[in-house]
Design a protein around this motif. Structure first.
Motif, PDB file in Angstrom:
ATOM      1  N   THR A   1      59.934  30.412 -40.386  1.00  0.00           N
ATOM      2  CA  THR A   1      60.468  31.456 -41.211  1.00  0.00           C
ATOM      3  C   THR A   1      60.507  30.795 -42.655  1.00  0.00           C
ATOM      4  OG1 THR A   1      61.840  32.105 -39.609  1.00  0.00           O
ATOM      5  CG2 THR A   1      62.412  33.122 -41.707  1.00  0.00           C
ATOM      6  N   ASP A   2      59.792  31.476 -43.738  1.00  0.00           N
ATOM      7  CA  ASP A   2      59.760  30.934 -45.159  1.00  0.00           C
ATOM      8  C   ASP A   2      61.041  31.441 -45.828  1.00  0.00           C
ATOM      9  OD1 ASP A   2      59.249  33.642 -46.314  1.00  0.00           O
ATOM     10  OD2 ASP A   2      57.210  32.989 -45.739  1.00  0.00           O
ATOM     11  N   ARG A   3      61.230  31.013 -46.859  1.00  0.00           N
ATOM     12  CA  ARG A   3      62.510  31.179 -47.595  1.00  0.00           C
ATOM     13  C   ARG A   3      62.561  32.699 -48.207  1.00  0.00           C
ATOM     14  NH1 ARG A   3      62.610  27.383 -51.008  1.00  0.00           N
ATOM     15  NH2 ARG A   3      64.008  26.170 -49.610  1.00  0.00           N
ATOM     16  N   ASP A   4      61.661  33.211 -48.440  1.00  0.00           N
ATOM     17  CA  ASP A   4      61.426  34.495 -48.940  1.00  0.00           C
ATOM     18  C   ASP A   4      61.777  35.618 -47.711  1.00  0.00           C
ATOM     19  OD1 ASP A   4      60.927  33.958 -51.709  1.00  0.00           O
ATOM     20  OD2 ASP A   4      58.863  34.373 -51.461  1.00  0.00           O
ATOM     21  N   THR A   5      61.028  35.269 -46.735  1.00  0.00           N
ATOM     22  CA  THR A   5      61.404  36.143 -45.589  1.00  0.00           C
ATOM     23  C   THR A   5      63.108  35.930 -44.959  1.00  0.00           C
ATOM     24  OG1 THR A   5      59.365  35.742 -44.632  1.00  0.00           O
ATOM     25  CG2 THR A   5      60.942  36.515 -42.942  1.00  0.00           C
ATOM     26  N   ALA A   6      63.476  34.710 -45.199  1.00  0.00           N
ATOM     27  CA  ALA A   6      65.005  34.568 -44.753  1.00  0.00           C
ATOM     28  C   ALA A   6      65.819  35.358 -45.688  1.00  0.00           C
ATOM     29  CB  ALA A   6      65.415  33.208 -44.831  1.00  0.00           C
ATOM     30  N   LEU A   7      65.581  35.225 -47.143  1.00  0.00           N
ATOM     31  CA  LEU A   7      66.558  35.872 -47.996  1.00  0.00           C
ATOM     32  C   LEU A   7      66.505  37.332 -47.783  1.00  0.00           C
ATOM     33  CD1 LEU A   7      65.580  33.742 -51.141  1.00  0.00           C
ATOM     34  CD2 LEU A   7      67.780  33.706 -49.638  1.00  0.00           C
ATOM     35  N   SER A   8      64.883  38.007 -47.601  1.00  0.00           N
ATOM     36  CA  SER A   8      64.738  39.300 -47.257  1.00  0.00           C
ATOM     37  C   SER A   8      65.634  39.782 -46.074  1.00  0.00           C
ATOM     38  CB  SER A   8      63.364  39.744 -47.196  1.00  0.00           C
ATOM     39  OG  SER A   8      63.169  41.020 -46.712  1.00  0.00           O
ATOM     40  N   THR A   9      65.632  38.945 -45.059  1.00  0.00           N
ATOM     41  CA  THR A   9      66.399  39.260 -43.580  1.00  0.00           C
ATOM     42  C   THR A   9      67.836  39.539 -44.060  1.00  0.00           C
ATOM     43  OG1 THR A   9      64.865  38.046 -42.550  1.00  0.00           O
ATOM     44  CG2 THR A   9      67.115  38.435 -41.581  1.00  0.00           C
ATOM     45  N   ILE A  10      68.333  38.512 -44.761  1.00  0.00           N
ATOM     46  CA  ILE A  10      69.967  38.490 -45.170  1.00  0.00           C
ATOM     47  C   ILE A  10      70.170  39.836 -45.938  1.00  0.00           C
ATOM     48  CG2 ILE A  10      71.563  37.712 -46.886  1.00  0.00           C
ATOM     49  CD1 ILE A  10      71.461  35.900 -44.636  1.00  0.00           C
ATOM     50  N   ASP A  11      69.376  40.330 -46.828  1.00  0.00           N
ATOM     51  CA  ASP A  11      69.424  41.336 -47.742  1.00  0.00           C
ATOM     52  C   ASP A  11      69.643  42.751 -46.928  1.00  0.00           C
ATOM     53  OD1 ASP A  11      69.701  39.980 -50.209  1.00  0.00           O
ATOM     54  OD2 ASP A  11      67.663  40.482 -50.704  1.00  0.00           O
ATOM     55  N   ARG A  12      68.709  42.750 -45.823  1.00  0.00           N
ATOM     56  CA  ARG A  12      68.506  43.933 -45.212  1.00  0.00           C
ATOM     57  C   ARG A  12      69.700  44.006 -44.221  1.00  0.00           C
ATOM     58  NH1 ARG A  12      67.280  43.878 -39.734  1.00  0.00           N
ATOM     59  NH2 ARG A  12      66.054  41.744 -39.930  1.00  0.00           N
ATOM     60  N   LEU A  13      70.096  42.693 -43.657  1.00  0.00           N
ATOM     61  CA  LEU A  13      71.479  42.802 -42.737  1.00  0.00           C
ATOM     62  C   LEU A  13      72.628  43.071 -43.334  1.00  0.00           C
ATOM     63  CD1 LEU A  13      70.431  39.805 -40.507  1.00  0.00           C
ATOM     64  CD2 LEU A  13      70.473  42.054 -39.615  1.00  0.00           C
ATOM     65  N   VAL A  14      72.816  42.776 -44.416  1.00  0.00           N
ATOM     66  CA  VAL A  14      74.189  43.281 -45.233  1.00  0.00           C
ATOM     67  C   VAL A  14      74.059  44.546 -45.671  1.00  0.00           C
ATOM     68  CG1 VAL A  14      74.758  40.814 -45.866  1.00  0.00           C
ATOM     69  CG2 VAL A  14      73.365  42.337 -47.324  1.00  0.00           C
ATOM     70  N   SER A  15      72.958  45.115 -45.705  1.00  0.00           N
ATOM     71  CA  SER A  15      72.721  46.650 -45.894  1.00  0.00           C
ATOM     72  C   SER A  15      72.816  47.311 -44.754  1.00  0.00           C
ATOM     73  CB  SER A  15      71.563  46.885 -46.911  1.00  0.00           C
ATOM     74  OG  SER A  15      71.660  45.957 -48.123  1.00  0.00           O
ATOM     75  N   ASP A  16      72.039  47.193 -43.930  1.00  0.00           N
ATOM     76  CA  ASP A  16      71.812  47.858 -42.565  1.00  0.00           C
ATOM     77  C   ASP A  16      72.950  48.159 -41.824  1.00  0.00           C
ATOM     78  OD1 ASP A  16      69.336  48.456 -43.394  1.00  0.00           O
ATOM     79  OD2 ASP A  16      68.080  47.235 -41.922  1.00  0.00           O
ATOM     80  N   HIS A  17      73.594  46.972 -41.585  1.00  0.00           N
ATOM     81  CA  HIS A  17      74.811  46.847 -40.823  1.00  0.00           C
ATOM     82  C   HIS A  17      76.056  46.750 -42.000  1.00  0.00           C
ATOM     83  CE1 HIS A  17      72.057  46.443 -37.766  1.00  0.00           C
ATOM     84  NE2 HIS A  17      71.405  45.499 -38.165  1.00  0.00           N
ATOM     85  N   TYR A  18      76.371  47.775 -42.307  1.00  0.00           N
ATOM     86  CA  TYR A  18      77.459  47.635 -43.433  1.00  0.00           C
ATOM     87  C   TYR A  18      78.689  48.236 -42.759  1.00  0.00           C
ATOM     88  CZ  TYR A  18      78.891  47.870 -48.258  1.00  0.00           C
ATOM     89  OH  TYR A  18      79.574  47.784 -49.535  1.00  0.00           O
ATOM     90  N   THR A  19      78.863  48.880 -41.767  1.00  0.00           N
ATOM     91  CA  THR A  19      79.958  49.118 -41.286  1.00  0.00           C
ATOM     92  C   THR A  19      80.406  48.807 -39.752  1.00  0.00           C
ATOM     93  OG1 THR A  19      79.404  51.343 -40.183  1.00  0.00           O
ATOM     94  CG2 THR A  19      79.924  51.511 -42.568  1.00  0.00           C
ATOM     95  N   SER A  20      81.517  48.639 -39.351  1.00  0.00           N
ATOM     96  CA  SER A  20      81.751  48.292 -37.982  1.00  0.00           C
ATOM     97  C   SER A  20      81.069  49.214 -36.871  1.00  0.00           C
ATOM     98  CB  SER A  20      83.481  48.487 -37.915  1.00  0.00           C
ATOM     99  OG  SER A  20      83.871  49.582 -37.976  1.00  0.00           O
ATOM    100  N   GLU A  21      80.848  50.381 -37.393  1.00  0.00           N
ATOM    101  CA  GLU A  21      80.240  51.347 -36.515  1.00  0.00           C
ATOM    102  C   GLU A  21      78.685  51.296 -36.268  1.00  0.00           C
ATOM    103  OE1 GLU A  21      81.806  53.264 -34.180  1.00  0.00           O
ATOM    104  OE2 GLU A  21      83.725  52.299 -35.332  1.00  0.00           O
TER     105      GLU A  21
END
Length: 672
Positions: free
Chosen positions: A232-252
């Motif tokens: 996994t390259d750095r750009d992919t990892a950072l993109s994954t972090i950005d997606r996860l903090v956005s997509d999974h933004y609530t407890s539900e």
């Protein structure tokens, strides 16, 4: 776990009565991780990775969370904690008086998402404070940090770990690890801490970081991600972090993500559904992507008091596979992919001589450190656990007969080699040669090993394999059954024969006999005298090994067991032994019922009685729903937690009693 963390734990716990210092214990808190990463959420909400055996990445070594409302309050107290739904989503509620912080955790592939949300009359300005200390490549030195806006990267060589937040980072500060004088000092070091006087590079050459991020619209999300830079390259990892903090933004949405990970289905009408779900969850937590399971989260990576638990033992794994096969047949849990993965794993890892090694790393199936690999060395086979090969053989033969394997020819070929290996470790008198026992702490000729041989031969004799292999296995089963006479003492089967002497101590591992004899009865003649002996043996063993301390009730492992007693004078209660007792009594009940023997009623009643101690609400079950390997007399849990083997035993016992209509009543055939 790094050496620094182990030393800190040693300093904190060296004077405690029921804790062994320097361990990575998981007897409190809850795990999230139905995919390739295993993350422990302790009762105070702090996170720690137990992922290395499963995915080869070390991740979080230690962490700490808190809030800032003008001053910092750390979440150091035990909080209310529970699983949400049937999967691996953990909710931890931190009480702040008139308001609370609700923490929701879910592990998604190699990422872990933690959502913090405010409840009640919270102040207007609240910030999350998070200390996260990574150990990339298992190192606690030669690390460094990289800053990427709202994400921080910690790395050593191959492993690069990331932590990011959904809101703006107010502050980022690298944490200086313990210096040598602090390591040898008597007092532990608490983190996070002020940096004080330091060299310019000290707060960059570290794997630990202190973050501060504001709550926005009542919440903030923190995500960690473990990566191998080769994959996994750095750009992919950072993109994954950005997606996860956005997509999974609530407890539900986290709950939805967790439910999507579930690889089983438990019908609503399933008896004891809570325990069935808990068992499947635990066995998922302990599984690598290839289906191989660690025995338990590895609480002792430095072998302080044990030989480690984060490995796949072929005995434990195959027994679990067989129990899952049985439970799936009763409850229709949708586990066909599990059975197929296990069968393929065993076929791949068989040694050229037909045996299986002591233990392997589950992630890549390579040989793991061990002390019972005599078949890989020159010399005698005394340091070999022959029951492991027999247990794998039993599962493969049973799966070939009752399942839908993708490659039955491969399984049959594997069984042929396995039977040859078992034959090679069967002495002329019909008992296994001297080898190591199931508990891995003795040598001798064990009743338990003989029981696993009988079970394996009988299972092959019933399998759809060549007539020659079936006939040979049937003959060998008759030989072992007859040879067991040599281990009969008059009211029980002995623990072992050792150097020509019978060791007649009670051993819970001998409770494997009823299941073996039940399968054997389908392939060879089982004399009435054998059923009588089995009934006497089970009653004598259960009576002799049972302990009721007032706080807990269950079975000890064997008479004279002194392992991990600490300051306790007597043997400790084991959940494996207790679950084995419940399952053995149920197997005995079925054997007796099939022979129209009225003693089946008493056997089933004994099974239910022991099962009660390991079902939710029982004295051996933790608030998390977990079964620890052992408990002290006052109920303090110890050792591997959760341990996969007793969870699988419990699941199979509930399924067996349900199928026999004996879970809450006498079996139909024994009713007046």
């Amino acid at each position: 776990m790094t050496l620094r963390t182990a030393l800190n734990d040693f300093k904190r716990t060296r004077d405690r009565r029921h804790q062994f210092p320097g361990e990575f214990r998981s007897t409190t808190g809850t795990f999230s991780g139905l995919d390739s990463r295993l993350v422990h959420v302790d009762s105070d909400g702090s996170l720690r990775d137990y992922s290395y055996p499963l995915c080869g990445l070390t991740g979080i070594d230690r962490s700490r969370f808190g809030i800032d409302t003008g001053s910092t309050t750390w979440f150091d107290a035990d909080a209310d904690q529970r699983y949400r739904g049937d999967a691996g989503v953990v909710e931890t509620i931190h009480d702040c008086g008139d308001w609370a912080v609700v923490q929701t955790d879910c592990t998604i592939e190699q990422a872990h998402v933690t959502r913090f949300e405010l409840r009640g009359d919270a102040p207007a300005d609240v910030s999350l404070r998070a200390f996260v200390d990574f150990a990339p490549d298992g190192r606690d030195g030669q690390q460094s940090l990289l800053m990427h806006g709202n994400t921080v990267e910690a790395y050593h060589r191959s492993e690069h770990d990331f932590v990011g937040v959904s809101t703006e980072l107010d502050a980022v500060q690298g944490q200086i690890p313990e210096r040598f004088p602090e390591l040898v000092d008597d007092d532990p070091v608490s983190f996070p801490r002020a940096t004080g006087e330091r060299r310019y590079e000290d707060t960059t050459l570290t794997g630990g970081v202190l973050l501060s991020a504001p709550f926005v619209d009542g919440g903030v999300t923190l995500t960690t991600l473990l990566t191998d830079a080769d994959d996994t390259d750095r750009d992919t990892a950072l993109s994954t972090i950005d997606r996860l903090v956005s997509d999974h933004y609530t407890s539900e949405t986290l709950l939805e993500a967790g439910q999507a990970q579930r690889r089983w289905s438990v019908p609503a009408e399933t008896p004891n559904r809570e325990s069935v779900v808990a068992d499947l969850r635990v066995l998922s937590l302990l599984s690598a992507a290839n289906g191989a399971r660690i025995a338990a989260p590895d609480f002792d990576p430095y072998y302080v008091t044990s030989g480690g638990y984060g490995y796949t033992w072929f005995r434990d794994d195959a027994e679990i596979s067989a129990f899952l096969l049985e439970a799936d047949g009763t409850f229709d849990l949708g586990l066909s992919p599990w059975h197929q993965r296990s069968a393929a794993f065993y076929c791949r890892t068989q040694q050229p001589d037909g045996s299986w090694p002591h233990r392997v790393w589950p992630g890549d199936e390579t040989l793991a450190p061990g002390w019972a690999n005599a078949r890989l060395e020159s010399g005698s086979d005394a340091d070999y656990q022959a029951d492991q090969t027999a247990s794998v053989t039993t599962f493969l033969a049973t799966y070939l007969r009752t399942g839908e394997p993708a490659d039955p020819e491969c399984i049959e070929a594997t069984l042929g080699r396995a039977v040859e290996s078992i034959d090679d470790t069967l002495a002329d008198d019909g008992l296994p040669i001297a080898c190591q026992n199931a508990w891995e702490n003795m040598q001798g000729r064990f009743t338990h090993t003989a029981a696993t041989f009988l079970h394996a031969y009988a299972a092959v004799a019933r399998a759809p394999v060549s007539a020659a292999l079936r006939d040979h296995a049937r003959s060998q089963a008759e030989t072992v059954l007859s040879a067991l006479d040599a281990l009969w003492t008059g009211d029980r089967y002995a623990l072992r024969e050792h150097d020509g002497t019978i060791d007649d101590r009670l051993d819970s591992a001998t409770l494997a006999l009823p299941a073996a004899c039940r399968v054997a009865a389908e392939a060879i003649d089982l004399p009435a005298a054998t059923r009588d002996r089995l009934y006497t043996h089970v009653e004598t063993t259960l009576d002799g090994l049972e302990r009721d301390t007032g706080d807990i009730r269950g079975l000890i492992r064997f008479e004279g067991d002194d392992w991990r007693r600490g300051s306790q004078d007597r043997e400790k209660v084991w959940t494996v032994s207790t679950a084995w007792g419940a399952n053995s009594a149920a197997q005995l009940g079925a054997l007796l019922r099939d022979a129209d023997d009225s003693r089946a009623t008493a056997a089933y009643a004994r099974s239910r009685d022991l099962l009660d101690e390991i079902l939710p609400g029982g004295s051996l079950v933790q608030s998390s729903g977990y079964l620890p390997e052992q408990l002290f007399d006052d109920g303090t849990p110890d050792c591997g937690t959760p341990l996969g083997w007793p969870h699988a035993l419990r699941l199979a016992t509930v399924a067996h009693l349900t199928d026999a209509e004996a879970l809450t009543a006498e079996p139909l055939s024994a009713r007046e």
